[in-house]
Write a protein that holds these residues in place. Structure first.
Motif, mmCIF file in Angstrom:
data_model
loop_
_atom_site.group_PDB
_atom_site.id
_atom_site.type_symbol
_atom_site.label_atom_id
_atom_site.label_comp_id
_atom_site.label_asym_id
_atom_site.label_seq_id
_atom_site.Cartn_x
_atom_site.Cartn_y
_atom_site.Cartn_z
ATOM 1 N N ALA A 217 4.359 -17.667 5.719
ATOM 2 C CA ALA A 217 5.533 -17.250 4.832
ATOM 3 C C ALA A 217 4.992 -16.117 4.076
ATOM 4 N N GLU A 218 3.950 -16.233 3.208
ATOM 5 C CA GLU A 218 3.625 -15.369 2.408
ATOM 6 C C GLU A 218 3.343 -13.897 3.100
ATOM 7 N N ASP A 219 2.473 -13.791 3.991
ATOM 8 C CA ASP A 219 1.925 -12.720 4.497
ATOM 9 C C ASP A 219 2.858 -12.118 5.441
ATOM 10 N N GLY A 220 4.116 -13.027 5.902
ATOM 11 C CA GLY A 220 5.191 -12.773 6.622
ATOM 12 C C GLY A 220 6.122 -11.906 5.847
ATOM 13 N N ALA A 221 6.345 -12.397 4.669
ATOM 14 C CA ALA A 221 7.426 -11.521 3.848
ATOM 15 C C ALA A 221 6.924 -10.295 3.309
ATOM 16 N N LEU A 222 5.545 -10.299 3.119
ATOM 17 C CA LEU A 222 4.959 -8.985 2.971
ATOM 18 C C LEU A 222 4.805 -7.992 4.129
ATOM 19 N N ALA A 223 4.585 -8.425 5.175
ATOM 20 C CA ALA A 223 4.943 -7.604 6.381
ATOM 21 C C ALA A 223 6.164 -7.036 6.687
ATOM 22 N N VAL A 224 7.273 -7.884 6.462
ATOM 23 C CA VAL A 224 8.664 -7.424 6.573
ATOM 24 C C VAL A 224 8.997 -6.251 5.702
ATOM 25 N N GLY A 225 8.522 -6.264 4.587
ATOM 26 C CA GLY A 225 8.608 -5.252 3.413
ATOM 27 C C GLY A 225 7.479 -3.926 3.956
ATOM 28 N N LEU A 226 6.437 -4.097 4.129
ATOM 29 C CA LEU A 226 5.557 -3.059 4.467
ATOM 30 C C LEU A 226 5.763 -2.389 5.671
ATOM 31 N N PRO B 259 6.200 3.173 6.184
ATOM 32 C CA PRO B 259 7.026 4.417 5.217
ATOM 33 C C PRO B 259 5.883 5.073 4.264
ATOM 34 N N ALA B 260 4.951 4.048 3.590
ATOM 35 C CA ALA B 260 3.857 4.493 2.613
ATOM 36 C C ALA B 260 2.596 3.819 2.886
ATOM 37 N N ASP B 261 1.729 4.230 2.587
ATOM 38 C CA ASP B 261 0.568 3.283 2.289
ATOM 39 C C ASP B 261 0.609 2.417 1.065
ATOM 40 N N PRO B 262 0.146 1.186 1.370
ATOM 41 C CA PRO B 262 0.298 0.209 0.317
ATOM 42 C C PRO B 262 -1.181 0.132 -0.605
ATOM 43 N N GLN C 87 -6.357 -3.930 1.999
ATOM 44 C CA GLN C 87 -7.008 -5.031 2.785
ATOM 45 C C GLN C 87 -6.011 -6.015 3.265
ATOM 46 N N ALA C 88 -4.985 -6.225 2.637
ATOM 47 C CA ALA C 88 -3.730 -7.006 2.984
ATOM 48 C C ALA C 88 -3.192 -6.529 4.406
ATOM 49 N N LEU C 89 -2.819 -4.872 4.278
ATOM 50 C CA LEU C 89 -2.561 -4.323 5.384
ATOM 51 C C LEU C 89 -3.378 -4.731 6.613
#
Length: 675
Positions: free
Chosen positions: A350-359, A376-379, A383-385
């Motif tokens: 859930a957590e990384d999935g939501a982060l991935a949807v935005g990134l 669209p932009a480098d986060p 490391q998370a990416l």
């Protein structure tokens, strides 16, 4: 019977089990048509072509339709990547007659190879204003049976029209001067008018990677300091790298974007696109130090090694656009690459999935709620990416992969050799240089015949039957010159010279210096193809001009330089009218106007001072600069001959037309001289 079973082309192999009685292109097929008194149904495509697959499934695998085609036609299948000359001649006729072109290309010919009816994709039944393929076959059959004189008249007019078009580039009419400074400024102004300042690229949808035009812009900036040129190049490269055209997980670029925003790609991945883009991103990094361009160049190079390298060491042509969708079990375009938010969550939690949807901008940008991944932009949290990308890439590897067209094309491998050699040298990746050398070894061993002629394709280390065309000689020569500049091994320079001698003897019009796409002793078609404009790759004409110019800079050969200048005459004529389609010619013209610079680095091999000067020379942005490196006393490369050390130290000489400045042992001073 179907005669494609022994073909070396994966595209022809895809049709080997069709009920259509396909023949490969060759005199036997046309003799059979003449014997039976029927027309030829010519179908041209390539293995990674989506609509080629569609038409095959709908029509060529249909027993009833195949029976009709077999009775009334001799059916001939051509892989356009194996026979670009056949494709070019008939595509020109299709575009002239219909105003558009594409693949699959469907052409009906007389037994004398004259076209008289054209199209591209035909559905099995009438649809969206298009006739059904059965209707087309029946109509052509009726015309051939009942109105043969009319068919002959149409075929004759088309052949005459193509002959007129063949004269447009001035073969036999005398040499034209190469482009001048004013022509290049006109080209820059023309590109500025069509530049999409908001989205990058030129023109509207669909958008193709404008690699050759961007190379011109980078060279023009390097020579003139034009900030407008650098801005157009940089904006375009960033937009492509951040959008869906680029595979944000596995690296590498798709063929083109169907929209103007670079979001939704046509998913096939071609060797030639990625080889060209590696090099242009590398050159943008070299000019600006941009970390995004550096990353994209390296990731795309790794994509070539991971996904396209063959067991023999060369590079396969393409990955298909289509693959099996695990959810449906059916083949679908983009199934391997698209994601839903739910799929991301299933893989990442859930957590990384939501982060991935935005990134990765997973907002339903493709079909049926799926998205092509973008960045669209480098986060801030890189490391998370990296963690997300690694897990998604591993999950994607479990999906059915797209098919690979594993034939080796000489020209496209030449482009890959140049890209990998330069990237490996400039970004400290010796494995990439080794990959370039191995690919070049395969091309020389398998594609180069005993009489010095090239074969266009091979597969599984087995040469194909088709003669090399101009782009094969030109792009392989370019790749070997790049490999020489990086390794200093003079054998690569010698091999390049042999290929270019063939260009001068067999592909060049002696009166004008114009170049033909096929050799003077190649199979005779209804006209000899000749086109100086870029398509998906640099035109063979201007690619040859660039290689001839580079070889002349290494050797001092007036013969090769004169041939390059004569070949570039066409660029001035097209620079103002069609700069997007003469980009490689414009880039070569920049090198011609700049000299090009000739850099000779002499010093003991393995000496850090020699290596520092060599690296500085390779980092130079001077357009088309050539770099030679060797031991003192080297005599087999003219640029290195009679170049002594400087007070016992490794030295670099910067020359133009073999007239040299005083040598320097200081890398910083060398860099300044090469600005």
């Amino acid at each position: 019977m179907n005669r494609l079973a022994d073909a070396t082309s994966p595209y022809l192999q895809q049709h080997a089990d069709n009920p259509v009685h396909w023949w490969p292109w060759g005199p036997e097929a046309f003799e059979e048509a003449r014997r039976r008194g029927v027309p030829v149904l010519l179908s041209v495509g390539y293995a990674a072509c989506h609509w080629c697959h569609v038409m095959a499934h709908e029509s060529f695998e249909d027993d009833v339709l195949a029976e009709y085609a077999n009775e009334h036609f001799v059916a001939v299948k051509v892989d356009r990547e194996e026979r670009p000359d056949v494709d070019a001649v008939y595509m020109e006729a299709v575009q002239a007659a219909t105003g558009q072109g594409g693949w699959p290309m469907t052409v009906f010919l007389t037994p004398d190879k004259e076209p008289f009816y054209f199209g591209t994709y035909f559905p099995p039944e009438p649809r969206h204003g298009m006739p059904g393929f059965r209707q087309v076959l029946e109509g052509v059959t009726a015309a051939w049976r009942d109105r043969r004189d009319e068919v002959a008249e149409v075929a004759g007019r088309i052949r005459a029209d193509l002959a007129e078009r063949a004269a447009v580039y001035g073969a036999g009419t005398g040499a034209v001067p190469p482009p001048a400074e004013a022509d290049l400024h006109q080209a820059l102004a023309g590109l500025s008018r069509t530049f999409d300042a908001k989205r990058g690229g030129f023109g509207g949808a669909p958008k193709f990677p404008p690699s050759m035009a961007v190379e011109f812009l980078l060279r023009h900036h390097a020579r003139t300091g034009s900030e407008a040129a650098l801005e157009m190049a940089g904006r375009t490269l960033e937009a492509m790298a951040r959008g869906g055209l680029y595979d944000q997980l596995g690296g590498g670029f798709a063929r083109y974007s169907v929209d103007a925003d670079w979001v939704v790609p046509h998913f096939e991945k071609m060797l030639y696109d990625n080889a060209l883009l590696i090099r242009v991103y590398l050159h943008h990094w070299r000019a600006t130090g941009d970390p995004l361009s550096r990353r994209i160049a390296l990731e795309t190079a790794d994509f070539l090694l991971d996904a396209l390298r063959t067991p023999e060491g060369a590079f396969a042509s393409a990955l298909d656009a289509d693959s099996v969708d695990p959810a449906t079990g059916k083949t679908a375009e983009g199934a391997y690459y698209a994601w839903t938010p739910e799929q991301l969550t299933a893989v990442l939690g859930a957590e990384d999935g939501a982060l991935a949807v935005g990134l990765l901008d997973v907002t339903g940008t493709f079909e049926h709620g799926t998205s092509v991944l973008q960045l669209p932009a480098d986060p801030a949290d890189r490391q998370a990416l990296a963690r997300i990308r690694a897990r998604l890439l591993a999950a994607r590897a479990e999906r059915p992969a797209p098919a690979r067209d594993d034939k080796v094309v000489a020209a496209w491998n030449g482009l890959a050799v140049a890209a990998l050699a330069e990237t490996g040298a400039l970004l400290d990746r010796p494995d990439l240089v080794e990959a370039a050398e191995r690919a070049a070894d395969l091309l020389i061993a398998v594609h180069l015949t005993a009489d010095g002629r090239l074969l266009r394709t091979s597969r599984d280390g087995r040469p194909g039957p088709n003669a090399g065309v101009l782009e094969d000689y030109a792009d392989l020569a370019e790749g070997l010159l790049a490999l020489y500049s990086v390794t200093g091994e003079s054998a690569w320079l010698d091999l390049s010279g042999g290929l270019l001698d063939t260009v001068l003897v067999h592909f060049t019009d002696p009166a004008s210096g114009a170049l033909y796409d096929t050799a003077d002793d190649a199979e005779e078609l209804i006209r000899r193809p000749q086109d100086p404009t870029d398509n998906a790759t640099p035109s063979g004409w201007t690619a040859a001009a660039g290689a001839l110019l580079g070889y002349a800079a290494y050797t001092g050969s007036d013969r090769h330089r004169t041939a390059a200048e004569r070949a570039l005459g066409i660029v001035g004529a097209l620079a103002g009218r069609a700069p997007r389609f003469i980009g490689w010619g414009l880039a070569v013209a920049e090198a011609l106007i700049d000299g090009p610079r000739e850099v000779a680095v002499v010093g003991p091999a393995g000496d850090p001072a020699t290596a520092a000067l060599h690296r500085t020379a390779l980092l130079a942005t001077a357009p088309g600069a050539v770099v030679a490196v060797g031991e003192p006393g080297t005599a087999d490369v003219p640029l290195l001959a009679d170049r002594p050390l400087l007070d016992g130290r490794p030295a670099a000489y910067v020359c133009q037309h073999f007239s040299c400045d005083a040598p320097t042992a200081d890398p910083a001073e060398l860099a300044e001289r090469l600005r």
